[in-house]
Design a protein around this motif. Structure first.
Motif, short mmCIF file in Angstrom:
data_model
loop_
_atom_site.label_atom_id
_atom_site.label_comp_id
_atom_site.label_asym_id
_atom_site.label_seq_id
_atom_site.Cartn_x
_atom_site.Cartn_y
_atom_site.Cartn_z
N THR A 137 0.84 -1.21 0.00
CA THR A 137 0.00 0.00 0.00
C THR A 137 0.87 1.26 0.00
O THR A 137 0.51 2.27 -0.60
CB THR A 137 -0.92 0.02 1.23
N ASP A 138 2.05 1.20 0.64
CA ASP A 138 2.94 2.35 0.67
C ASP A 138 3.56 2.58 -0.70
O ASP A 138 3.71 3.72 -1.16
CB ASP A 138 4.04 2.12 1.72
N VAL A 139 3.96 1.50 -1.38
CA VAL A 139 4.54 1.62 -2.72
C VAL A 139 3.53 2.27 -3.67
O VAL A 139 3.86 3.20 -4.42
CB VAL A 139 4.97 0.23 -3.26
N VAL A 140 2.29 1.78 -3.65
CA VAL A 140 1.26 2.32 -4.54
C VAL A 140 0.96 3.78 -4.20
O VAL A 140 0.78 4.61 -5.10
CB VAL A 140 -0.02 1.46 -4.47
N LYS A 141 0.92 4.10 -2.92
CA LYS A 141 0.65 5.49 -2.53
C LYS A 141 1.71 6.43 -3.08
O LYS A 141 1.39 7.46 -3.67
CB LYS A 141 0.60 5.60 -1.00
N VAL A 142 2.98 6.08 -2.91
CA VAL A 142 4.07 6.92 -3.40
C VAL A 142 4.04 7.02 -4.92
O VAL A 142 4.17 8.11 -5.49
CB VAL A 142 5.44 6.37 -2.92
N ARG A 143 3.85 5.88 -5.60
CA ARG A 143 3.82 5.89 -7.06
C ARG A 143 2.68 6.78 -7.57
O ARG A 143 2.83 7.52 -8.53
CB ARG A 143 3.63 4.47 -7.59
N PHE A 144 1.52 6.67 -6.92
CA PHE A 144 0.36 7.41 -7.39
C PHE A 144 0.51 8.90 -7.10
O PHE A 144 0.05 9.75 -7.87
CB PHE A 144 -0.91 6.87 -6.76
N GLN A 145 1.14 9.25 -5.97
CA GLN A 145 1.37 10.66 -5.66
C GLN A 145 2.35 11.28 -6.66
O GLN A 145 2.21 12.44 -7.04
CB GLN A 145 1.93 10.80 -4.25
N ALA A 146 3.35 10.49 -7.08
CA ALA A 146 4.33 10.98 -8.04
C ALA A 146 3.82 10.91 -9.48
O ALA A 146 4.35 11.58 -10.36
CB ALA A 146 5.62 10.16 -7.92
N ASN A 147 2.77 10.13 -9.70
CA ASN A 147 2.24 9.90 -11.03
C ASN A 147 1.85 11.20 -11.72
O ASN A 147 2.09 11.40 -12.91
CB ASN A 147 1.01 8.98 -10.94
N GLY A 148 1.24 12.12 -10.98
CA GLY A 148 0.77 13.37 -11.56
C GLY A 148 1.88 14.30 -11.96
O GLY A 148 1.65 15.25 -12.73
N ALA A 149 3.10 14.08 -11.47
CA ALA A 149 4.22 14.95 -11.84
C ALA A 149 4.70 14.69 -13.26
O ALA A 149 5.42 15.50 -13.83
CB ALA A 149 5.38 14.74 -10.86
N LEU A 150 4.29 13.57 -13.86
CA LEU A 150 4.70 13.23 -15.21
C LEU A 150 3.73 13.83 -16.21
O LEU A 150 2.61 14.20 -15.87
CB LEU A 150 4.72 11.71 -15.38
N LEU A 151 4.19 13.95 -17.44
CA LEU A 151 3.31 14.42 -18.49
C LEU A 151 2.19 13.41 -18.70
O LEU A 151 2.35 12.22 -18.45
CB LEU A 151 4.11 14.59 -19.79
N ASP A 152 1.03 13.89 -19.20
CA ASP A 152 -0.14 13.02 -19.33
C ASP A 152 0.15 11.72 -20.07
O ASP A 152 -0.31 10.66 -19.68
CB ASP A 152 -1.28 13.78 -20.04
N GLY A 153 0.92 11.82 -21.14
CA GLY A 153 1.21 10.62 -21.92
C GLY A 153 2.11 9.65 -21.20
O GLY A 153 2.17 8.48 -21.55
N ALA A 154 2.84 10.14 -20.20
CA ALA A 154 3.80 9.28 -19.50
C ALA A 154 3.26 8.72 -18.20
O ALA A 154 3.94 7.97 -17.52
CB ALA A 154 5.07 10.07 -19.23
#
Length: 303
Positions: A137-154
């Motif tokens: 759950t911690d891995v997914v939380k961090v990945r998802f929080q950082a997900n928005g920092a990428l460009l939409d296509g990425a």
């Protein structure tokens, strides 16, 4: 407001377990945007494989929050909240709810007071067990929080469930436990910084009769616990966040992640995002411990 009075009958282990999980969720709901800002600041400037150039730059806590709202919308502040709440229900329940029971287990029979070494050992134990159970759950939380920092296509994940599925499919089940060792180190330190500091400060305040066992006492002890935890855990937290968010093959292990961070940013890199970390941990501790104490007392009264 002093809240509910201390009960004559102590709460059971089950009451503490459930109360800790609920208190952790309440604290996350109140402070999650600060945690997201902390993650964005910690991964900013990270050298990626393959290299990617982001046009978004974050400056400070308020600047990060306003940039996220402007570029991604208000909902981005709570990106990964579902995984965060899942994490607290399993993670906080174990590391906080079981702390008193483990502390009593380690306390020698007949001892009048619990020593500092026993409190530290109990904090390390519950912190390590909690990480082993709640790491995905911690891995997914961090990945998802950082997900928005990428460009939409990425962007890598469309939702929390998709994140669990994608990580397991592309990186194997081990991918869900990425960064377990640095996270165990981080949470052993944080547990000692939070729980042991809170425990000691509360005992001192009550024994010296500076404060009564009520909300103001819990507030002061929790604020001190949050500051101590941030100071000692920030370096491990930065490494943990970067390693969890890394692409497959970017770092060989957590140590190589640490060395890459030191080579790129120096010692100052270990305290990236310190202000949002303190704002988040300090406020999280205040909300969590005050809620935890009140929920325990409410459970005893309801019983």
């Amino acid at each position: 407001m002093v809240g509910l009075k201390p009960p004559e009958v102590p709460p059971t282990t089950a009451m503490k377990f459930v109360s800790a999980g609920m208190a952790g969720c309440i604290a996350d709901l109140c402070t999650f945007p600060l945690d997201t800002a902390k993650v964005r600041l910690q991964i900013q400037g990270e050298v990626r494989i393959p290299r990617a150039i982001s046009s978004v730059e974050y400056r400070g806590v308020l600047g990060t929050l306003s940039t996220m709202v402007r570029t991604e919308g208000p909902r981005s502040l709570y990106s990964g909240l579902a995984a965060g709440l899942q994490r607290q229900m399993s993670f906080a329940s174990i590391r906080i709810g079981l702390y008193d029971s483990v502390k009593q287990l380690y306390t020698p029979k007949g001892a009048e007071n619990t020593g500092l070494a026993t409190r530290l050992l109990a904090g390390c134990t519950t912190g390590a067990v909690a990480v082993a159970c709640a790491q995905p759950t911690d891995v997914v939380k961090v990945r998802f929080q950082a997900n928005g920092a990428l460009l939409d296509g990425a962007r890598r994940y469309s939702g929390t469930v998709d994140a669990y599925r994608t990580i397991a499919r592309e990186e194997g089940v081990r991918g869900l436990w990425r960064g377990t060792l640095p996270n165990i180190a981080r949470n052993a330190i944080i547990n000692c910084g939070e729980l042991v500091t809170y425990d000691l400060l509360k005992d001192v305040l009550l024994q010296t009769q500076l404060m009564a066992d009520n909300v103001p006492c819990h507030f002061v002890a929790a604020f001190g616990a949050g500051f101590c935890a941030t100071v000692v855990a920030s370096p491990v937290d930065v490494v943990k966040t970067r390693y969890m968010n890394a692409s497959p093959g970017q770092y060989r292990n957590a140590l190589s992640c640490l060395l890459a961070l030191l080579m790129q940013d120096g010692l100052a890199g270990l305290y990236k995002g310190f202000i949002p970390s303190f704002l988040r941990l300090g406020s999280w501790n205040v909300v969590m411990f005050v809620s935890y104490e009140q929920l325990q007392r409410a459970a005893v009264l309801a019983r």
